[in-house]
Design a protein around this motif. Structure first.
Motif, PDB file in Angstrom:
ATOM      1  N   ASN A 139      31.690  59.949  40.367  1.00 13.31           N
ATOM      2  CA  ASN A 139      32.623  60.497  41.600  1.00 13.31           C
ATOM      3  C   ASN A 139      32.930  61.915  41.516  1.00 13.31           C
ATOM      4  OD1 ASN A 139      34.185  59.004  39.690  1.00 13.31           O
ATOM      5  ND2 ASN A 139      35.989  59.562  41.079  1.00 13.31           N
ATOM      6  N   VAL A 195      28.273  57.549  48.081  1.00 19.48           N
ATOM      7  CA  VAL A 195      28.770  56.167  47.708  1.00 19.48           C
ATOM      8  C   VAL A 195      29.739  56.225  46.445  1.00 19.48           C
ATOM      9  CG1 VAL A 195      27.870  54.069  46.426  1.00 19.48           C
ATOM     10  CG2 VAL A 195      26.592  54.922  48.494  1.00 19.48           C
ATOM     11  N   ASN A 203      33.090  57.472  47.979  1.00 11.48           N
ATOM     12  CA  ASN A 203      33.627  56.354  48.852  1.00 11.48           C
ATOM     13  C   ASN A 203      34.101  55.299  48.118  1.00 11.48           C
ATOM     14  OD1 ASN A 203      32.815  58.165  50.762  1.00 11.48           O
ATOM     15  ND2 ASN A 203      31.083  56.845  51.419  1.00 11.48           N
ATOM     16  N   ALA A 204      33.385  54.693  47.070  1.00 13.26           N
ATOM     17  CA  ALA A 204      33.882  53.208  46.436  1.00 13.26           C
ATOM     18  C   ALA A 204      35.052  53.464  45.826  1.00 13.26           C
ATOM     19  CB  ALA A 204      32.640  53.159  45.419  1.00 13.26           C
ATOM     20  N   ARG A 246      33.760  54.185  57.342  1.00 17.60           N
ATOM     21  CA  ARG A 246      33.683  55.526  56.473  1.00 17.60           C
ATOM     22  C   ARG A 246      34.972  56.183  56.415  1.00 17.60           C
ATOM     23  NH1 ARG A 246      30.100  52.102  56.362  1.00 17.60           N
ATOM     24  NH2 ARG A 246      27.889  52.463  55.687  1.00 17.60           N
ATOM     25  N   ARG A 253      27.399  43.838  46.222  1.00 23.42           N
ATOM     26  CA  ARG A 253      27.481  44.590  47.720  1.00 23.42           C
ATOM     27  C   ARG A 253      26.216  45.213  48.106  1.00 23.42           C
ATOM     28  NH1 ARG A 253      32.657  45.213  49.373  1.00 23.42           N
ATOM     29  NH2 ARG A 253      31.922  46.733  50.652  1.00 23.42           N
ATOM     30  N   ASP A 270      26.111  47.731  50.007  1.00 26.74           N
ATOM     31  CA  ASP A 270      26.277  49.072  50.024  1.00 26.74           C
ATOM     32  C   ASP A 270      26.547  49.910  48.509  1.00 26.74           C
ATOM     33  OD1 ASP A 270      28.678  48.393  48.949  1.00 26.74           O
ATOM     34  OD2 ASP A 270      30.010  48.457  50.798  1.00 26.74           O
ATOM     35  N   TYR A 289      28.692  49.651  46.406  1.00 22.50           N
ATOM     36  CA  TYR A 289      29.995  50.202  46.141  1.00 22.50           C
ATOM     37  C   TYR A 289      30.246  49.373  44.623  1.00 22.50           C
ATOM     38  CZ  TYR A 289      31.024  52.790  50.157  1.00 22.50           C
ATOM     39  OH  TYR A 289      31.370  53.659  51.414  1.00 22.50           O
ATOM     40  N   MET A 328      33.271  48.295  42.667  1.00 23.74           N
ATOM     41  CA  MET A 328      34.809  48.329  43.004  1.00 23.74           C
ATOM     42  C   MET A 328      35.649  47.096  42.209  1.00 23.74           C
ATOM     43  SD  MET A 328      34.360  48.533  47.136  1.00 23.74           S
ATOM     44  CE  MET A 328      36.136  48.903  47.541  1.00 23.74           C
TER      45      MET A 328
END
Length: 531
Positions: A43, A54, A57-58, A165, A517, A519, A521, A523
């Protein structure tokens, strides 16, 4: 090698993959201490509007929340909004939960939501959030403190999913820099975690927000370590230095399955992996003659060249040999049967001999030289995938070299359309094809928010018109048909070269449960201590 059951799972409709129970958003969770996570992709910012990808955002979803969130199967479920409904063709009503506060104690207000929408729309970034906010005309009060009205410029049937988002910040920080978010100064959200520290390229430290308006998060502290080397992530889990890792490589899966102290969590991702080509410039910078001299014209503007490339790539071999079977050959944005797909898209058949004939027909009987670009720390086996594509292109006379870059460098350059032939991927997390069509294939228009990730700057007025009509059509059947026709233009015209849909896997200690998930992610919110 995958079992037959897992192949069937990969081929199933993406939305149906999630079989593990979703933990209730406001239910109780067993308290636990520290969670240490190894991340395969870095990130790059705590600013929730800085770059739409991703990894960012995660991580940022721990600190900042959205009106609507995606469940593990990418279905929209309540977030800051307890419910929503369309009032008419262009207005949606959202009812907020009671008692929502930011981590500094200030209450969530209408202004915070208005500022967040505006900032996400206006903030220049390599991968803009404007794709999700571009239809929003206004955000206003619904007449009661907990009610807001979002009006769109035209009917937008997937507005709630787009809002998943959009993370909400305090209005106070509307002009804050990304550095202010990264330092923690502006990292004031409504989420279950607080930012303790962020070191770009290294790690993010989170601590539980004990004043969180919802249910208490299960982990008191979370360490998110960036470990882009597959072996290092697996080794950290095996050694007990990590509790959870993502993007498990094929060899790592074998080791995890053979260790009684660990378990493997697998699922189907919504990520579509593809090759994009420069279709804008008359002369493209990284394609030359075999003598190194610039070509007189851009070969990728010729559909025959694009079709030849599609036929030169053995997708089945990539899936089996590079992805270890943990992927599904792609012909379009989603597997057939997904919303907005088309049965009229057959996909390219691997045929190097015919590909060479097409190149000759297009005026390149001896091929040409090409540099392929891609990231080496973002997608599953990304560098290996692009190396495999380069070898396959060499067999039809396109002498290919590969230049891979860290995602932190590559993302900005590819978004600026610097390359000639490049690896890309897109998480189709809306469960239908309008989102990737708008982002990857519509004519690039920064102001309109279209083509934000159209790396080759492909442009087709007929496609633009079809997608514009589809994204304003509330009737599901008609919208699906229009999106299918748009997908046919993209893939039957070889505007993008599809490769595969990624599988997804996490490795964890037996003491940690994780919900897969779609997506991709990773988390702490999806991890719980095993009772």
């Amino acid at each position: 090698m995958m079992t037959l059951d897992r192949r069937q799972m990969l081929a199933a409709t993406l939305g149906a993959f999630a079989t593990m129970p979703l933990i209730a958003r406001h239910g109780s969770a067993q308290d636990a201490g520290a969670l240490r996570v190894g991340l395969g992709a870095p990130n790059t910012s705590i600013d929730p509007h800085a770059a739409n990808n991703v990894p960012n955002n995660a991580v940022n979803a721990h600190i900042f929340e959205s009106l609507v969130v995606n469940d593990p199967a990418s279905r929209p479920v309540p977030g800051l909004a307890a419910s929503w409904r369309p009032i008419d063709d262009t207005r949606w009503e959202f009812k907020l939960h009671d008692g929502i506060t930011f981590s500094d104690g200030s209450p969530l207000t209408l202004e915070d939501i208005q500022v967040s929408v505006q900032r996400a729309t206006d903030l220049p970034s390599p991968s803009s959030f404007r794709n999700y906010t571009r239809t929003i005309k206004s955000v206003s009060s619904g007449g009661t403190p907990n009610t807001i009205i979002i009006e769109t410029n035209a009917p937008d049937p997937i507005l709630p999913n787009s809002l998943t988002r959009l993370r909400i910040i305090r209005a106070t920080f509307k002009d804050a820099s990304s550095a202010d978010f990264n330092s923690g100064k502006a990292a004031i959200g409504t989420g279950p975690y607080l930012l303790d520290s962020f070191t770009n390229g290294s790690q993010t430290l989170l601590k539980r927000n004990d004043a969180y308006w919802g249910a208490k998060a299960p982990w008191a502290t979370v360490t998110l370590r960036v470990l882009t080397d597959d072996g290092a992530r697996v080794a950290g889990l095996l050694a007990g230095d990590l509790d959870l890792i993502d993007a498990v490589p094929t060899e790592g899966e074998r080791l995890i399955k053979g260790n009684d102290a660990l378990h493997l969590v697998t699922g189907v991702s919504s990520r579509f992996v593809f090759m994009a080509m420069d279709q804008e410039r008359d002369v493209t910078p990284f394609a030359t003659g075999h003598d190194g001299r610039p070509l007189e014209k851009n070969p990728f503007k010729d559909e025959r060249v694009r079709r030849a490339i599609g036929m030169a790539i053995n997708r089945g071999a990539i899936v089996e040999r590079i992805m270890g079977g943990n992927a599904l050959v792609a012909t379009q944005f989603l597997p057939k049967g997904g919303f907005g797909t088309s049965d009229a898209i057959a996909g390219a058949t691997y045929d190097p001999a015919k590909a060479k004939a097409l190149l000759a027909e297009a005026g390149y009987p001896n091929g040409f030289k090409l540099t392929l670009h891609g990231p080496n720390d973002r997608y599953v086996n990304d560098a290996k995938v692009i190396q495999a594509v380069a070898q396959m292109l060499a067999r039809i006379g396109i002498a290919s070299t590969v230049e891979v870059l860290p995602w932190s460098v590559y993302s900005g350059r590819v978004s600026a359309a610097e390359f000639s032939f490049m690896l890309g991927a897109w998480g189709v997390n809306t469960g239908e094809t309008s989102n990737p069509l708008v982002a990857l294939s519509l004519t690039y228009d920064k102001k309109a928010g279209t083509g934000a990730s159209n790396y080759g700057r492909y442009s087709n007025p007929r496609l633009d018109a079809l997608v514009k009509e589809a994204t304003s059509t509330l009737d599901d059947a008609k919208r699906a048909s229009l999106l299918g026709q748009a997908s046919e233009i993209v893939f039957n015209g070889n505007a993008l070269i599809p490769l595969h849909h990624e599988g997804v896997s996490w490795g964890a200690k037996r003491s940690v449960d994780y919900t897969a998930r779609a997506d991709q992610y990773t988390m702490a919110l999806a991890a719980t201590p095993r009772a």
